[in-house]
Each structure stands twice: as structure tokens, then as C-alpha cells.
Scaffold this motif. Structure first.
Motif, PDB file in Angstrom:
ATOM      1  N   GLY A  84       0.901  -1.158  -0.138  1.00 18.91           N
ATOM      2  CA  GLY A  84      -0.066   0.056   0.248  1.00 18.91           C
ATOM      3  C   GLY A  84       0.688   1.860  -0.063  1.00 18.91           C
ATOM      4  O   GLY A  84       0.149   2.354  -0.222  1.00 18.91           O
ATOM      5  N   LEU A  85       2.140   1.555   0.006  1.00 15.48           N
ATOM      6  CA  LEU A  85       3.130   2.777   0.084  1.00 15.48           C
ATOM      7  C   LEU A  85       2.475   2.863  -1.815  1.00 15.48           C
ATOM      8  O   LEU A  85       3.109   4.601  -0.685  1.00 15.48           O
ATOM      9  CB  LEU A  85       3.919   2.117  -0.555  1.00 15.48           C
ATOM     10  CG  LEU A  85       4.710   1.347   0.853  1.00 15.48           C
ATOM     11  CD1 LEU A  85       6.307   0.744   1.056  1.00 15.48           C
ATOM     12  CD2 LEU A  85       4.524   2.268   2.240  1.00 15.48           C
ATOM     13  N   ASN A  86       2.672   2.815  -2.442  1.00 12.85           N
ATOM     14  CA  ASN A  86       2.010   3.393  -3.355  1.00 12.85           C
ATOM     15  C   ASN A  86       0.289   3.696  -3.710  1.00 12.85           C
ATOM     16  O   ASN A  86       0.252   5.004  -4.212  1.00 12.85           O
ATOM     17  CB  ASN A  86       2.337   3.260  -4.557  1.00 12.85           C
ATOM     18  CG  ASN A  86       3.691   2.322  -4.848  1.00 12.85           C
ATOM     19  OD1 ASN A  86       4.324   3.648  -4.693  1.00 12.85           O
ATOM     20  ND2 ASN A  86       4.561   1.675  -5.862  1.00 12.85           N
ATOM     21  N   ASN A  87      -0.436   4.095  -2.436  1.00 14.37           N
ATOM     22  CA  ASN A  87      -1.421   3.694  -2.109  1.00 14.37           C
ATOM     23  C   ASN A  87      -1.830   5.559  -2.396  1.00 14.37           C
ATOM     24  O   ASN A  87      -0.736   6.234  -1.574  1.00 14.37           O
ATOM     25  CB  ASN A  87      -2.363   3.498  -1.598  1.00 14.37           C
ATOM     26  CG  ASN A  87      -2.735   1.920  -2.060  1.00 14.37           C
ATOM     27  OD1 ASN A  87      -2.030   1.044  -2.999  1.00 14.37           O
ATOM     28  ND2 ASN A  87      -2.455   1.019  -1.161  1.00 14.37           N
ATOM     29  N   PRO A  88      -2.759   6.154  -2.675  1.00 13.26           N
ATOM     30  CA  PRO A  88      -2.942   7.624  -2.604  1.00 13.26           C
ATOM     31  C   PRO A  88      -3.723   7.684  -1.486  1.00 13.26           C
ATOM     32  O   PRO A  88      -4.131   6.965  -0.472  1.00 13.26           O
ATOM     33  CB  PRO A  88      -4.404   7.547  -3.843  1.00 13.26           C
ATOM     34  CG  PRO A  88      -4.946   6.579  -4.035  1.00 13.26           C
ATOM     35  CD  PRO A  88      -4.070   5.709  -3.416  1.00 13.26           C
ATOM     36  N   GLY A 139      -3.230  -3.153 -11.471  1.00 12.44           N
ATOM     37  CA  GLY A 139      -2.765  -2.382 -11.091  1.00 12.44           C
ATOM     38  C   GLY A 139      -4.002  -0.967 -10.854  1.00 12.44           C
ATOM     39  O   GLY A 139      -5.354  -1.983 -10.369  1.00 12.44           O
ATOM     40  N   GLU A 140      -4.186  -0.595 -10.158  1.00 14.53           N
ATOM     41  CA  GLU A 140      -5.042   0.800 -10.110  1.00 14.53           C
ATOM     42  C   GLU A 140      -6.167   0.187 -11.220  1.00 14.53           C
ATOM     43  O   GLU A 140      -6.342   0.850 -11.739  1.00 14.53           O
ATOM     44  CB  GLU A 140      -4.884   1.836  -9.528  1.00 14.53           C
ATOM     45  CG  GLU A 140      -4.236   1.542  -8.877  1.00 14.53           C
ATOM     46  CD  GLU A 140      -3.282   3.443  -8.221  1.00 14.53           C
ATOM     47  OE1 GLU A 140      -3.578   3.896  -7.566  1.00 14.53           O
ATOM     48  OE2 GLU A 140      -3.188   4.304  -9.538  1.00 14.53           O
ATOM     49  N   ASN A 141      -8.232   0.984 -10.269  1.00 12.96           N
ATOM     50  CA  ASN A 141      -8.647   0.744 -11.374  1.00 12.96           C
ATOM     51  C   ASN A 141      -9.478   1.962 -11.560  1.00 12.96           C
ATOM     52  O   ASN A 141     -10.808   1.990 -11.744  1.00 12.96           O
ATOM     53  CB  ASN A 141      -9.787  -0.211 -10.711  1.00 12.96           C
ATOM     54  CG  ASN A 141     -10.449   0.036  -9.198  1.00 12.96           C
ATOM     55  OD1 ASN A 141      -9.810   1.206  -8.260  1.00 12.96           O
ATOM     56  ND2 ASN A 141     -11.521  -0.598  -9.121  1.00 12.96           N
TER      57      ASN A 141
END
Length: 198
Positions: A84-88, A139-141
Motif C-alpha cells: 500500500g505504499l503507492n496508494n493515494p 494495477g489501480e482501477n
């Protein structure tokens, strides 16, 4: 920033000139983990005069899950692998200066109250413009971009400090950061290292 450094220089020089002995001065660092409507860290350089008055220059950085985040957002397999380090995140950073009064709670000076308040230069960064993507699970949706803006905050940060020795102690500190855009409230649990008392 130049004005801030000028004010700090004047304060430090005044305190140095007015001191009768070096024993009137103590310096230490503080670091805390913050838990509240955001989570994060707080670090600071502290100068105390006669163990009665204190000046802190510091930084606090806090994050939270974005209030604007869609309910069906996922970071996908990539997000899971990076923990989750790259999560917004909604981000709130403060470069702060506080002044306070220290009061001893016991005669051994192993418990004291530090009533501090001051101001902070606040940087707020939040994701917005969420757009649904047709993607696989890697990847992210959603795509999004960050909006960032600056403001000034009022910092209220009383602490209960436990200087167990001359060089090490612990602290428990509620904190409120108030500005026109956001409010942070929480509690910090931390440590102090340096010359805490004479």
C-alpha cells in the motif's frame, strides 16, 4: 522562511546573552508517532531555558485514506505487493514552531507538563478527479491527480513528559492543528533524547 530564521536567531541570541550559566540551557530531540484522524510522525529540535520555557522547531507529516476515494477503488496486485505504499493518501505536513512553559509535577523532575502552542506552515495534498479505468487486477482501477495547497495552522501541543534520566525520556502528547481547510487532532507517543534536565 528568512524571517523565521531571523526571529529564531534573535530568540537564541537573547536567551544566550541573558543566561548566567550554561547550566540554564538544555537541548534535545523529540520524535513521536501520531494517531488520530490522520496517522504519522512528529520530529523536533527542542531548546529549554532553565527547564521552564521551551522552544520547539519541528516537522509533522500525517496521512489518511482519502475522503474522496471511491468505495470500489483498489490498488490491485501491485498495491498489495508494495504493502500500500503507492496508494493515494490525503497528506498534511507542517513545518512548525511552538513556545511553551514547563511545570514540574514531582520533586524528582521525572514527570513534567509542557504546555506549548505555536504556528505551522501547512502543506495539504489530496487526490481528486477520480476516473474509472478498464483494467485487470495488476494495477489501480482509478486514475486521479493530486491537488496541493498551502496554509497557516494554529498548533496546540501540550505534553506530559517523563525525563527518566538526564538524556532519555518518553512523552505523551495530544495535538491539534487548526487551519481554514483542515483540522488534525490526535495523540502522540514518543521519546526524547539529549540533555533533558540539569
Amino acid at each position: 522562511m528568512k524571517k523565521t530564521f531571523l526571529v529564531l536567531t534573535i530568540i537564541f541570541n537573547y536567551l544566550s546573552i541573558s543566561a548566567q550559566s550554561e547550566n540554564h540551557h538544555t537541548y534535545y530531540t523529540s520524535s513521536e508517532i501520531n494517531l488520530g484522524n490522520y496517522v504519522g510522525i512528529d520530529i523536533g529540535l527542542n531548546y529549554a531555558y532553565k527547564e521552564a520555557y521551551i522552544l520547539k522547531i519541528g516537522y509533522s507529516g500525517n496521512i489518511r485514506i482519502p475522503n474522496s476515494q471511491p468505495d470500489d477503488y483498489t490498488s490491485g496486485l501491485v498495491g498489495a505487493l508494495t504493502l500500500g505504499l503507492n496508494n493515494p493518501y490525503d497528506q498534511m505536513q507542517n513545518y512548525l514552531m511552538t513556545l511553551g512553559k514547563i511545570t514540574r509535577i514531582n520533586s524528582k523532575n521525572t514527570i513534567r507538563l509542557n504546555l506549548s502552542a505555536g504556528i505551522g506552515y501547512t502543506i495539504i495534498k489530496e487526490p481528486e478527479n477520480w476516473t474509472k479505468l478498464d483494467t485487470d487486477t495488476l494495477g489501480e482501477n482509478y486514475s486521479f491527480n493530486y491537488r496541493d495547497y498551502n496554509t497557516i495552522s494554529l498548533i496546540i501541543n501540550p505534553k506530559i513528559e517523563f525525563p527518566f534520566t538526564k538524556i532519555y525520556g518518553l512523552s505523551l502528547s495530544p495535538m491539534i492543528q487548526i487551519n481554514k481547510d483542515r483540522t488534525y487532532f490526535g495523540i502522540g507517543i514518543g521519546q526524547m533524547i539529549g540533555l533533558l534536565k540539569n
